[in-house]
Design an enzyme around this catalytic site. Sequence first.
Site, PDB file in Angstrom:
ATOM      1  N   GLY A  55      -0.290  -5.085  -5.114  1.00 46.50           N
ATOM      2  CA  GLY A  55       0.429  -4.973  -3.754  1.00 46.50           C
ATOM      3  C   GLY A  55       1.735  -5.599  -3.364  1.00 46.50           C
ATOM      4  N   GLU A 110       1.461 -12.700  -0.820  1.00 48.08           N
ATOM      5  CA  GLU A 110       0.505 -11.668  -0.598  1.00 48.08           C
ATOM      6  C   GLU A 110       0.847 -10.554   0.138  1.00 48.08           C
ATOM      7  OE1 GLU A 110      -2.332  -9.934  -1.270  1.00 48.08           O
ATOM      8  OE2 GLU A 110      -4.176 -11.087  -1.086  1.00 48.08           O
ATOM      9  N   ASP A 114      -5.752  -8.885   5.018  1.00 52.77           N
ATOM     10  CA  ASP A 114      -6.940  -8.188   5.859  1.00 52.77           C
ATOM     11  C   ASP A 114      -8.099  -9.095   6.158  1.00 52.77           C
ATOM     12  OD1 ASP A 114      -8.096  -5.769   6.789  1.00 52.77           O
ATOM     13  OD2 ASP A 114      -7.489  -4.493   5.290  1.00 52.77           O
ATOM     14  N   LYS A 142      -3.221  -9.284   9.397  1.00 56.95           N
ATOM     15  CA  LYS A 142      -3.842  -8.554  10.393  1.00 56.95           C
ATOM     16  C   LYS A 142      -4.698  -9.473  11.566  1.00 56.95           C
ATOM     17  CE  LYS A 142      -4.789  -3.829   8.439  1.00 56.95           C
ATOM     18  NZ  LYS A 142      -5.560  -2.920   8.099  1.00 56.95           N
ATOM     19  N   VAL A 164      -2.418   0.534   6.423  1.00 57.63           N
ATOM     20  CA  VAL A 164      -0.797   0.696   6.201  1.00 57.63           C
ATOM     21  C   VAL A 164      -0.688   0.668   4.941  1.00 57.63           C
ATOM     22  CG1 VAL A 164      -0.076  -0.772   8.319  1.00 57.63           C
ATOM     23  CG2 VAL A 164      -0.763  -1.884   6.177  1.00 57.63           C
ATOM     24  N   ASP A 170      -0.719   0.538  -1.216  1.00 55.61           N
ATOM     25  CA  ASP A 170      -1.095   1.824  -1.450  1.00 55.61           C
ATOM     26  C   ASP A 170      -2.210   2.244  -0.700  1.00 55.61           C
ATOM     27  OD1 ASP A 170      -3.170   0.078  -2.720  1.00 55.61           O
ATOM     28  OD2 ASP A 170      -4.077   1.745  -3.720  1.00 55.61           O
ATOM     29  N   ARG A 176       3.090   3.489  -2.887  1.00 57.08           N
ATOM     30  CA  ARG A 176       3.556   2.239  -3.158  1.00 57.08           C
ATOM     31  C   ARG A 176       5.040   2.241  -2.926  1.00 57.08           C
ATOM     32  NH1 ARG A 176      -0.696  -1.234  -4.659  1.00 57.08           N
ATOM     33  NH2 ARG A 176      -2.381  -0.466  -5.968  1.00 57.08           N
TER      34      ARG A 176
HETATM   35  C1  PRP Z   1      -5.083  -5.420  -1.142  1.00 59.32           C
HETATM   36  C2  PRP Z   1      -3.623  -5.999  -0.843  1.00 59.32           C
HETATM   37  C3  PRP Z   1      -4.311  -7.529  -0.783  1.00 59.32           C
HETATM   38  C4  PRP Z   1      -5.833  -7.544  -0.333  1.00 59.32           C
HETATM   39  C5  PRP Z   1      -5.636  -8.021   0.962  1.00 59.32           C
HETATM   40  O1  PRP Z   1      -5.380  -5.679  -2.480  1.00 59.32           O
HETATM   41  O2  PRP Z   1      -2.705  -5.696  -1.873  1.00 59.32           O
HETATM   42  O3  PRP Z   1      -4.105  -8.119  -1.962  1.00 59.32           O
HETATM   43  O4  PRP Z   1      -6.133  -5.991  -0.586  1.00 59.32           O
HETATM   44  O5  PRP Z   1      -7.133  -7.262   1.510  1.00 59.32           O
HETATM   45  P1  PRP Z   1      -7.991  -8.704   1.929  1.00 59.32           P
HETATM   46  O6  PRP Z   1      -7.841  -9.695   2.816  1.00 59.32           O
HETATM   47  O7  PRP Z   1      -9.166  -7.832   2.673  1.00 59.32           O
HETATM   48  O8  PRP Z   1      -8.922  -9.205   0.636  1.00 59.32           O
HETATM   49  P2  PRP Z   1      -6.093  -4.458  -3.389  1.00 59.32           P
HETATM   50  O9  PRP Z   1      -7.292  -4.926  -3.796  1.00 59.32           O
HETATM   51  O10 PRP Z   1      -6.296  -3.120  -2.824  1.00 59.32           O
HETATM   52  O11 PRP Z   1      -5.266  -4.308  -4.823  1.00 59.32           O
HETATM   53  P3  PRP Z   1      -3.718  -3.765  -4.916  1.00 59.32           P
HETATM   54  O12 PRP Z   1      -2.958  -4.887  -4.820  1.00 59.32           O
HETATM   55  O13 PRP Z   1      -3.748  -3.634  -6.392  1.00 59.32           O
HETATM   56  O14 PRP Z   1      -3.505  -2.622  -4.456  1.00 59.32           O
END
Ligand code: PRP
Length: 186
Positions: A55, A110, A114, A142, A164, A170, A176
């Site tokens: 991400g 990051e 979330d 958030k 988002v 994504d 992305r």
């Molecule tokens: C998403 C995002 C953050 C994480 C945040 O990654 O990119 O790294 O979730 O969420 P959290 O605070 O609830 O842990 P994801 O696991 O979807 O992988 P990606 O980065 O490969 O999309």
Amino acid sequence: MSDTELNLARTGGHSVSRVLFSAEQIAQRVREIGAEITEAYPRDEELLVLGTLKGSFIFLSDLVRSINRPMEVDFLVASSYGSGTTSSGQVNLLYETPASIEGKHVVLVEDIVDSGTTLNRLIPLLRGRNIKSLEICALLHKHIATDLAQEPRWLGFDCPLEFVIGYGLDHSEFYRNLPFIGVIDP
Ligand code: PRP
């Protein structure tokens, strides 16, 4: 939304209902954060900027070009969402930086905080590596994580409680590449 934004937004199968942060707004904020990070550490001490894949890849690449000092860049691969829109609660660490991080100032980057699950998994891991300091830089937050191990020192924007996408974020691996951050219709 501009025509370009609309065309890009159609690529993932859902429609983007609105733009939250435009490419220009993001670029401005990234420049500000980059300037702050540049000033935050003594020049003669080592700085490692560590991005969480996938991400953060776009945010990280823009951010490091706004940091005007010697530094190293590496990544961690942490994934928790799979193909859904809610966190699985489990964070898989698929790749850990091979770089020696001991004695360095580490900025963990990051794209979004979330539930906080990802950061809460990574922070103790990094703190256990005898680093000089650890700070978090997040593009979006958030503010729903109640037990976050460490709050971001640098934050791009507060994020509404919606799903988002764009600028690295994504939905089922799509969107992305959008240059802005938006919300998709459920
Ligand atoms: C998403 C995002 C953050 C994480 C945040 O990654 O990119 O790294 O979730 O969420 P959290 O605070 O609830 O842990 P994801 O696991 O979807 O992988 P990606 O980065 O490969 O999309």
